[in-house]
Design a protein around this motif. Structure first.
Motif, short mmCIF file in Angstrom:
data_model
loop_
_atom_site.label_atom_id
_atom_site.label_comp_id
_atom_site.label_asym_id
_atom_site.label_seq_id
_atom_site.Cartn_x
_atom_site.Cartn_y
_atom_site.Cartn_z
N SER A 34 0.62 -1.20 -0.07
CA SER A 34 0.22 0.01 0.03
C SER A 34 0.88 1.36 0.00
O SER A 34 2.04 1.29 0.44
CB SER A 34 -0.71 0.24 1.15
N ALA A 35 0.15 2.41 -0.49
CA ALA A 35 0.98 3.67 -0.65
C ALA A 35 -0.10 4.74 -0.64
O ALA A 35 -1.30 4.48 -0.46
CB ALA A 35 1.89 3.63 -1.70
N GLY A 76 1.20 3.64 6.38
CA GLY A 76 1.42 4.40 7.42
C GLY A 76 1.83 5.98 6.86
O GLY A 76 1.84 6.13 5.75
N PRO A 77 1.94 6.78 7.98
CA PRO A 77 2.16 8.09 7.53
C PRO A 77 3.29 8.53 6.44
O PRO A 77 3.42 9.40 5.87
CB PRO A 77 2.65 8.94 8.81
N GLU A 78 4.47 7.52 6.67
CA GLU A 78 5.89 7.70 5.83
C GLU A 78 5.62 6.85 4.59
O GLU A 78 6.71 6.68 3.84
CB GLU A 78 7.11 7.23 6.60
N ALA A 79 4.42 6.32 4.28
CA ALA A 79 4.18 5.48 2.96
C ALA A 79 4.57 6.43 1.68
O ALA A 79 4.35 7.51 1.94
CB ALA A 79 2.98 4.73 2.79
N PRO A 80 5.12 5.80 0.65
CA PRO A 80 5.38 6.70 -0.44
C PRO A 80 4.15 7.29 -0.92
O PRO A 80 3.16 6.85 -0.80
CB PRO A 80 5.79 5.54 -1.43
N THR A 81 4.09 8.67 -1.57
CA THR A 81 3.19 9.35 -1.84
C THR A 81 3.58 9.88 -3.46
O THR A 81 4.47 10.44 -3.57
CB THR A 81 2.88 10.72 -1.14
N TRP A 82 2.87 9.32 -4.51
CA TRP A 82 3.13 9.65 -5.85
C TRP A 82 1.93 10.57 -6.17
O TRP A 82 0.76 10.53 -5.89
CB TRP A 82 3.22 8.36 -6.72
N ARG A 83 2.20 11.23 -7.40
CA ARG A 83 1.03 12.09 -7.93
C ARG A 83 0.24 10.91 -8.83
O ARG A 83 0.59 9.80 -9.47
CB ARG A 83 1.46 13.00 -8.72
N MET A 84 -0.97 11.12 -8.73
CA MET A 84 -1.87 10.09 -9.67
C MET A 84 -1.75 9.96 -10.88
O MET A 84 -1.67 8.91 -11.45
CB MET A 84 -3.32 10.32 -9.53
N GLU A 126 4.42 -0.22 1.39
CA GLU A 126 4.46 -0.66 2.62
C GLU A 126 3.83 -1.85 2.43
O GLU A 126 2.52 -2.18 1.76
CB GLU A 126 3.88 0.15 3.63
N GLU A 127 4.14 -2.98 3.33
CA GLU A 127 3.24 -4.15 3.25
C GLU A 127 2.04 -4.07 4.08
O GLU A 127 1.97 -3.45 4.95
CB GLU A 127 4.21 -5.32 3.86
N GLY A 128 0.72 -4.65 3.56
CA GLY A 128 -0.34 -4.81 3.95
C GLY A 128 -1.20 -3.68 3.32
O GLY A 128 -0.92 -3.34 2.38
#
Length: 557
Positions: free
Chosen positions: A298-299, A536-544, A530-532
């Motif tokens: 997840s991200a 979490g708050p530090e998970a990667p964030t990409w533009r859509m 991230e697994e699952g």
């Protein structure tokens, strides 16, 4: 008797009192003057632009510098130059009326979509905003609001020039007194500015309109350039030349399902008042799916829209371009841009779109290159509506299984499925039922249905419950029908409206990929997700808009 009646008939009507005759025009004149002054003063006093703009009872207490400047301009015009004075006043009134409409649109767009109105590209989104309002509060109230807004817009555009003209004539008739008052008010304005006297967050001595007008005018050339550049970007697509035999090779034989969960925003995972039940669901279902052989990562993705207008998110996700306005959307649809669905179609998948919110033909099917379109009319649903949603999400997914995935001999399917049970105004949801009881939807007939929630607290609670239901429907589908060849990617389209999401929470939405094949996760190991199912708050964030290119390059030869 006859004479008596005739004399009565010809008796003259008594004259009205002279005082009454004189007071009526005077009263009307005073009322017109008060109304004109109030309209102009209020229009000049409205604060903005900004995310914290609020029109309150204290708004008219501001002292706008632009009002004092207008008085000085009128005073500078000789009294005998009536045509010049009226021309200046009418022009200033027309500009003030137009800017007032734009500021009202700003406030409305910030409330509904979390951003200001763009005078170049957003006119096409006004109708979408009205549709969003209808979805949120229902037809009767939405129609009343739209009517009130329409009357207000007409009043501003037509009435403001006349109001300013009336004020200009009044100033010209009382030049000496107005000059004294203006001089005094300028001194007061300077004192208030130096002392930084405020009402809430805004200064009483205001100068809002001039910077706002400059900002709006200066945005026009940039908006025009942006549209030209975006048109060029739609044609500049290196991935479109990818040979078919090298396209999405690592996904060959898989059913790839992109499931959009309406209004599933980051706030659903990080707002403590909303997230408790949702995070428990994601954690428990992640464990359950793991025992069935599934893995997940997840991200977050940053959506181009907030609170509504979902098709901007869908088109950005599919096209690899940042589609944040109707103008960009229209340019995209007129292009030959390679979409994800087109890429899968070229590579041999059967491509399907399921849009249960649609109740009429959809003209975009050809652009996206879908082989099959499902909507509210052709999936066999015989159950009731639950507020806005035409079909419960669990039925939508089960019907997709029945219509597409249950055939023993078929080609792999790529599908976009747009779930809508978590759409505003978040009316009470149906319950999750065993998959084999869904049937034609009649199982929902006896489930209670009630009006949309009222008030922020009830709305937020109903929103959280709707996300739990929609996600629960996805997991029930996976547990019942997921196979070794299932690759399911579910994500939000945008954050919920500001009544739920609050102020400055951004446009991020969660995204998760679920599959059994370990090779899928080996391919995306470089993504850093991230697994699952719970990023979490530090998970990667990409533009859509980055997702299309990432997917095609990661799973291509």
């Amino acid at each position: 008797m006859m004479a008596s009646r005739e004399s009565a008939a010809i008796q003259p009507t008594p004259e009205p009192a002279a005082a009454t005759t004189r007071s009526s025009p005077l009263t009307r004149g005073v009322l017109v003057t008060v109304a004109a002054l109030a309209l102009v003063w209020f229009a000049l006093s409205v604060p903005g632009p900004g995310p914290d703009v609020k029109v309150t009872a204290s708004t008219p207490l501001h002292l706008p510098l632009e009002a004092l400047g207008f008085l000085l301009v009128i005073l500078a015009i000789p009294a005998r130059a009536e045509r010049v004075r009226d021309g200046v006043a009418l022009t200033a009134g027309a500009l003030l009326g137009a800017l007032s409409v734009l500021r009202l649109l700003d406030i409305g767009f910030r409330e509904a979509l979390g951003r200001p109105f763009n005078a170049v590209v957003d006119w096409g989104n006004v109708a979408s905003g009205a549709s969003l309002l209808r979805d949120a509060v229902g037809w009767p109230l939405a129609s009343a609001v739209v009517l009130i807004v329409a009357v207000l817009v007409v009043a501003l555009l037509a009435g403001m020039p006349l109001a300013v003209q009336h004020v200009g004539r009044l100033v010209s008739r009382h030049r000496r007194g107005v000059l004294r008052a203006t001089t005094l008010l300028l001194a007061v304005w300077l004192l208030l500015t130096v002392a930084d006297v405020r009402i809430g967050k805004s200064s009483i001595a205001s100068m809002e309109l001039a910077p706002y007008a400059y900002e709006e005018l200066s945005s026009i050339p940039q908006g025009v350039r942006d549209q030209r550049e975006f048109a060029r970007a739609t044609a500049d697509d290196p991935l479109a030349a990818t040979p078919t035999d090298r396209l999405l090779t690592a996904l060959r034989g898989k059913d790839v399902l992109f499931v959009f969960v309406e209004s599933y925003g980051r706030v659903a995972l990080e707002d403590p008042e909303l997230s408790e039940g949702i995070t428990i669901l994601l954690q428990s279902e992640g464990e359950r799916l793991s025992t069935d052989g599934f893995s997940s990562r997840s991200a977050f993705l940053t959506s181009p829209t907030f609170g509504g207008i979902s098709w901007l998110a869908h088109s950005s996700f599919q096209s690899g371009l940042w589609v944040d306005s109707k103008q960009r959307y229209d340019i995209l649809l007129a292009s030959e841009r390679l979409t994800l669905s087109h890429a899968f179609n070229r590579a041999g998948w059967r491509t399907v779109v399921d849009v249960p919110a649609n109740t009429a033909d959809w003209s975009r099917q050809g652009f996206y290159d879908y082989d099959q379109l499902y909507d509210s009319r052709n999936v066999g649903y015989e159950g009731p509506r639950f507020g806005y949603p035409t079909i419960p999400d669990q039925y939508t997914l089960e019907a997709f299984q029945r219509l597409e995935l249950s055939a023993p001999e078929r080609q792999p399917v790529m599908a976009e499925i747009d779930l809508i049970s978590s759409h505003a105004p978040w009316s009470p949801m149906p319950s999750i039922v065993p998959q084999d009881m869904i049937g034609d939807g009649s199982v929902y007939d006896d489930m209670p249905r009630s009006p949309a929630p009222s008030g922020a607290a009830e709305t937020r609670k109903a929103y959280a419950a709707s996300i739990e239901y929609s996600l629960g429907s996805v997991f029930a589908f996976l547990e019942a029908h997921g196979t070794d060849d299932t690759v399911l990617i579910f994500l939000g389209d945008h954050q919920p409206t500001s009544v739920v999401a609050g102020g400055d929470l951004g446009n991020d939405v969660p995204i998760s990929i679920v599959a059994k094949d370990p090779a899928i996760f080996e391919r995306i190991s470089s993504w850093g997700w991230e697994e699952g199912l719970l990023p979490g708050p530090e998970a990667p964030t990409w533009r859509m808009d980055s997702f299309r290119d990432r997917l095609i390059t990661t799973f291509g030869s």
